[in-house]
Design a protein around this motif. Structure first.
Motif, mmCIF file in Angstrom:
data_model
loop_
_atom_site.group_PDB
_atom_site.id
_atom_site.type_symbol
_atom_site.label_atom_id
_atom_site.label_comp_id
_atom_site.label_asym_id
_atom_site.label_seq_id
_atom_site.Cartn_x
_atom_site.Cartn_y
_atom_site.Cartn_z
ATOM 1 N N ASP A 120 0.851 -1.193 0.000
ATOM 2 C CA ASP A 120 0.000 0.000 0.000
ATOM 3 C C ASP A 120 0.885 1.241 0.000
ATOM 4 O O ASP A 120 1.364 1.673 1.044
ATOM 5 N N LEU A 121 1.110 1.810 -1.167
ATOM 6 C CA LEU A 121 1.960 2.997 -1.301
ATOM 7 C C LEU A 121 1.222 4.284 -0.936
ATOM 8 O O LEU A 121 1.843 5.319 -0.741
ATOM 9 N N GLU A 122 -0.102 4.213 -0.843
ATOM 10 C CA GLU A 122 -0.903 5.408 -0.592
ATOM 11 C C GLU A 122 -0.900 5.860 0.871
ATOM 12 O O GLU A 122 -1.135 7.030 1.152
ATOM 13 N N ASP A 123 -0.654 4.943 1.779
ATOM 14 C CA ASP A 123 -0.722 5.279 3.209
ATOM 15 C C ASP A 123 0.467 4.687 3.960
ATOM 16 O O ASP A 123 0.317 3.769 4.760
ATOM 17 N N PRO A 124 1.678 5.215 3.715
ATOM 18 C CA PRO A 124 2.831 4.672 4.437
ATOM 19 C C PRO A 124 2.661 4.854 5.943
ATOM 20 O O PRO A 124 2.072 5.830 6.400
ATOM 21 N N HIS A 125 3.171 3.891 6.700
ATOM 22 C CA HIS A 125 3.134 3.983 8.149
ATOM 23 C C HIS A 125 4.398 4.659 8.650
ATOM 24 O O HIS A 125 5.486 4.429 8.125
ATOM 25 N N ILE A 126 4.219 5.478 9.664
ATOM 26 C CA ILE A 126 5.327 6.180 10.292
ATOM 27 C C ILE A 126 5.350 5.763 11.755
ATOM 28 O O ILE A 126 4.299 5.645 12.395
ATOM 29 N N GLU A 127 6.545 5.542 12.282
ATOM 30 C CA GLU A 127 6.700 5.085 13.663
ATOM 31 C C GLU A 127 7.831 5.842 14.334
ATOM 32 O O GLU A 127 8.845 6.129 13.715
ATOM 33 N N ILE A 128 7.629 6.168 15.600
ATOM 34 C CA ILE A 128 8.703 6.724 16.416
ATOM 35 C C ILE A 128 8.778 5.918 17.700
ATOM 36 O O ILE A 128 7.750 5.614 18.315
ATOM 37 N N LYS A 129 9.993 5.552 18.071
ATOM 38 C CA LYS A 129 10.273 4.892 19.350
ATOM 39 C C LYS A 129 11.280 5.772 20.064
ATOM 40 O O LYS A 129 12.270 6.196 19.462
ATOM 41 N N GLY A 130 11.027 6.049 21.316
ATOM 42 C CA GLY A 130 11.962 6.904 22.042
ATOM 43 C C GLY A 130 11.707 6.895 23.530
ATOM 44 O O GLY A 130 10.948 6.074 24.059
ATOM 45 N N PHE A 131 12.348 7.843 24.197
ATOM 46 C CA PHE A 131 12.269 7.973 25.645
ATOM 47 C C PHE A 131 12.111 9.451 25.996
ATOM 48 O O PHE A 131 12.623 10.317 25.294
ATOM 49 N N PHE A 132 11.423 9.714 27.102
ATOM 50 C CA PHE A 132 11.347 11.059 27.645
ATOM 51 C C PHE A 132 12.431 11.231 28.704
ATOM 52 O O PHE A 132 12.562 10.401 29.609
ATOM 53 N N ASN A 133 13.222 12.270 28.574
ATOM 54 C CA ASN A 133 14.200 12.738 29.562
ATOM 55 C C ASN A 133 15.401 11.829 29.773
ATOM 56 O O ASN A 133 16.523 12.309 29.834
ATOM 57 N N GLU A 134 15.213 10.533 29.956
ATOM 58 C CA GLU A 134 16.328 9.613 30.152
ATOM 59 C C GLU A 134 15.923 8.223 29.661
ATOM 60 O O GLU A 134 14.747 7.898 29.579
ATOM 61 N N VAL A 135 16.945 7.425 29.334
ATOM 62 C CA VAL A 135 16.683 6.095 28.782
ATOM 63 C C VAL A 135 16.428 5.123 29.929
ATOM 64 O O VAL A 135 17.348 4.602 30.549
#
Length: 150
Positions: A120-135
């Motif tokens: 499905d090229l019309e609706d690529p998925h975007i993802e973010i993984k991260g941490f707030f302030n410290e890991v």
């Protein structure tokens, strides 16, 4: 489509797992809602497609050690499912201060999708993984969805 209820359940679970207290600066579910990740440009090039993403930290916390990915959902008979093949965005940084905005790029080579009607090229998925302030495990967050939904 059934993607939206599953996506909402996933986001709620991520919120419950990832929102916690760190130092004296309490985090809330609003903090995750205040991370904006949007597809601002999709440009066809000779060898593939270049995507430009805008990441905005509208929280009062530093986003540390984050990764941003783009993937194309796989079409199935009654909707679509996630794709484990992800492309990591470039131009990212380790610490994103409150109020800061970044432009990230993702290049998808034609070999990845050309001639494949199951992508499905019309609706690529975007993802973010991260941490707030410290890991730490308690400060971790994960947001994923179609580019129109996050």
């Amino acid at each position: 489509m059934y993607r939206k209820p599953l996506f909402l359940i996933f986001v709620i679970l991520c919120l419950l797992i990832s929102v916690s207290c760190s130092n004296n600066n309490e985090m809330t579910t609003d903090d995750i809602d205040n991370i904006s990740l949007e597809l601002v440009e999709q440009k066809e090039e000779l060898n593939g497609t270049m995507f430009t993403l805008k990441l905005q930290n509208k929280t009062s916390h530093i986003i540390v050690q984050n990764n941003v990915y783009l993937s194309f959902p796989i079409k199935i008979e009654n909707g679509a499912k996630g794709n484990d093949f992800k492309i990591e965005a470039r131009n990212n940084k380790l610490n994103i201060d409150p109020g800061e905005e970044l432009l990230l790029t993702v290049f998808a080579p034609k070999e990845m999708y050309e001639g494949n009607r199951n992508i499905d090229l019309e609706d690529p998925h975007i993802e973010i993984k991260g941490f707030f302030n410290e890991v730490t495990e308690l400060n971790q967050f994960n947001i994923i969805g179609g580019h129109r939904t996050i």
